[in-house]
Design an enzyme around this catalytic site. Structure first.
Site, mmCIF file in Angstrom:
data_model
loop_
_atom_site.group_PDB
_atom_site.id
_atom_site.type_symbol
_atom_site.label_atom_id
_atom_site.label_comp_id
_atom_site.label_asym_id
_atom_site.label_seq_id
_atom_site.Cartn_x
_atom_site.Cartn_y
_atom_site.Cartn_z
ATOM 1 N N ASP A 78 -6.014 1.883 -3.594
ATOM 2 C CA ASP A 78 -7.301 1.606 -2.945
ATOM 3 C C ASP A 78 -7.764 2.796 -2.113
ATOM 4 O O ASP A 78 -8.795 2.735 -1.454
ATOM 5 C CB ASP A 78 -7.248 0.329 -2.094
ATOM 6 C CG ASP A 78 -6.312 0.415 -0.905
ATOM 7 O OD1 ASP A 78 -5.540 1.393 -0.820
ATOM 8 O OD2 ASP A 78 -6.328 -0.508 -0.071
ATOM 9 N N SER A 104 0.814 -1.213 0.000
ATOM 10 C CA SER A 104 0.000 0.000 0.000
ATOM 11 C C SER A 104 0.851 1.269 0.000
ATOM 12 O O SER A 104 1.610 1.514 -0.925
ATOM 13 C CB SER A 104 -0.970 -0.048 1.190
ATOM 14 O OG SER A 104 -1.909 0.977 1.139
ATOM 15 N N ASP A 136 -1.205 1.089 -4.006
ATOM 16 C CA ASP A 136 -2.061 0.095 -4.662
ATOM 17 C C ASP A 136 -3.403 0.665 -5.083
ATOM 18 O O ASP A 136 -4.292 -0.067 -5.513
ATOM 19 C CB ASP A 136 -2.262 -1.134 -3.772
ATOM 20 C CG ASP A 136 -3.011 -0.822 -2.480
ATOM 21 O OD1 ASP A 136 -2.995 0.348 -2.048
ATOM 22 O OD2 ASP A 136 -3.592 -1.750 -1.897
ATOM 23 N N ASP A 187 -2.629 6.085 -3.445
ATOM 24 C CA ASP A 187 -1.514 5.451 -2.756
ATOM 25 C C ASP A 187 -0.952 4.336 -3.634
ATOM 26 O O ASP A 187 -1.340 4.189 -4.788
ATOM 27 C CB ASP A 187 -1.947 4.938 -1.376
ATOM 28 C CG ASP A 187 -3.019 3.872 -1.443
ATOM 29 O OD1 ASP A 187 -3.701 3.772 -2.485
ATOM 30 O OD2 ASP A 187 -3.194 3.132 -0.464
#
Length: 461
Positions: free
Chosen positions: A257, A106, A255, A253
């Site tokens: 999400d 992340s 990834d 960010d």
């Protein structure tokens, strides 16, 4: 939370606390476990598991290790390659996969990585399965009514295969485009892709919807993910939006999400602002079942004041989008999220999705014909001070009568003009003390007042 898996997967420094051997074993277990479930249900088909990864150098190592474990256990591994966490959830849900795996840490620096597990419904993996994965990693697996010292290897024609499945990622991009209710023609939109998963997806979506798209931090090299970029360094996008006279900016960010925004004046628009904007809009449109938005205990006090003014109810969960989503599913809620930018629109997705969040914010801007700064009016973000203190025993510090009395004294002094929150860290021997009030100095004073009692009573280390 378990020994290895926290609320957001198995995360650690690559080849230190999270190794290629760990990944191989996770693959071995999942390939075997889902194959067993199919076999016991009368199917001879191999387990089908879809995998995505972010742009970290170590993601390739973990991808190959996971695939090795999966195919050795007889499963077929479908590779989305570099993609976002929400795309893995989408593909797992819509293409009838047994489960999905996302390789990402992340917003962490490049040298960390993680393994996120997603069930066949596109949701975070069930705790019961996580516990079995951890038991296998520790060599103490009991499943299907017996102990397993080792898992059987697939033989001959039962050995699995890997499949290039970039088509699944492309379908996800098409899905996002299909959610665009308005043309963005004439809008100047900035995107900060954090040199992460969104680098080859986000621009395609906004271009397809007609925007004039300006992109930064979309040149990943394996080491620069989140480095002075993305939602954890929003100041970079703030300057970019102002310098280029953009209408709005969106920062993701690693990834993708989560999403934070920057308005046309260069102001940061947090996840709480997004909940306010979208909650208000959905209520007006009759799209807010139960008239409720789901938040966490860390959402800003100003958000609750604004919702009270609008007559919108709210729920508060523990910190973590996992808990937000669980509450939403149990109560048929359509909107929930965190101040950090994990926003869940449950009609469209089963997890936080940064690019989807951008599209939903754009929908409100286009429909209301207002700038983002205008949409934020009515929500006053209260100053917030959060300090951590390391303690010998979290429970003892929390339950100390003098500490509780200090917290109660602060709460009484704040009244309805602020709040105090004292909670334990889920992963460290740390107590977090947070105060929100109408000015920063008041926040500092009351946080320090509680910390001093914790120190005086001998709990700090």
């Amino acid at each position: 939370m378990g020994k290895y898996f926290g609320t957001d997967g198995f995360r650690g420094e690559a080849n230190c606390t999270l190794t290629a051997d760990h990944a191989f074993k996770v693959g071995r277990f999942l390939g075997w476990y889902y194959g067993q479930l199919k076999h016991r249900a009368g199917s001879d088909e191999p387990a089908r598991i879809v995998i995505g990864k972010d742009t970290r150098r170590s993601s390739y190592m973990f991808e190959y290790s996971l695939v090795g474990g999966l195919v050795a256990s007889g499963a077929d591994a479908y590779l989305l390659h570099v993609t976002t966490t929400p795309s893995v959830a989408y593909v797992a849900r819509t293409d009838n996969f047994d489960c999905g795996i996302m390789i990402s840490a992340s917003h962490n620096p490049y040298y960390d990585n993680g393994i996120k597990l997603i069930n066949g419904s596109g949701e975070k993996m069930d705790e019961s399965v996580i516990r079995l994965v951890e038991a296998y990693l520790d060599g103490d697996l009991f499943a299907f009514d017996r102990h397993w010292d080792e898992l059987p290897l697939a033989k001959r024609d039962q050995i699995g295969r890997s499949v290039d499945y970039v088509a699944g990622r492309n379908r996800y991009v098409g899905y996002l485009i299909s959610l665009g209710m308005y043309s963005f023609k004439g809008k100047r939109i900035g995107l900060d892709c954090a040199n992460g998963s969104s680098w080859n997806i986000a621009k395609s979506v906004f271009d397809a919807l007609g925007a004039k798209t300006f992109v930064i931090n979309a040149e990943p090299d394996g080491y620069n993910i989140n480095k002075n970029a993305g939602s954890t360094h929003i100041e970079v996008l703030q300057k970019f939006v102002v310098d280029n006279q953009l209408d709005v900016g969106f920062a993701y960010d690693g990834d993708a999400d989560r999403c934070l925004c920057v308005d046309e004046l260069g102001n940061v628009v947090t996840g709480d602002h997004i909940l306010y904007i979208c909650g208000k809009y959905m209520k007006e449109k009759g799209l807010l079942p139960g008239n409720t938005v789901v938040t966490t205990v860390m959402s800003n006090f100003g958000l609750y004041k604004a919702f009270d003014e609008l007559g919108i109810e709210y729920a508060k969960t523990k910190v973590g989008d996992k808990y937000v989503y669980e509450h939403m599913m149990l109560n048929n809620n359509r909107l929930g999220g965190e101040q950090s930018g994990h926003i869940i629109f449950s009609k469209h997705a089963s997890t936080g999705d940064g690019i989807l969040t951008s599209l939903m914010v754009m929908e409100v801007m286009m429909d209301k014909k207002k700038t983002l700064s205008e949409l934020c009016q009515g929500f006053t973000f209260y100053p917030q001070v959060l300090k951590n203190i390391r303690v010998a025993n979290k429970a003892n510090a929390q339950e100390d009568e003098d500490v509780q009395a200090a917290v109660a004294e602060v709460a009484a002094a704040l009244g309805d003009s602020g709040r105090i929150l004292v909670r334990e860290s889920g992963t460290e021997p740390v107590i977090r003390v947070m105060v929100e009030a109408e000015d920063h100095d008041t926040c500092e004073k009351y946080v320090d007042q509680v910390l001093e009692v914790i120190r005086r009573k001998g709990h700090a280390v």
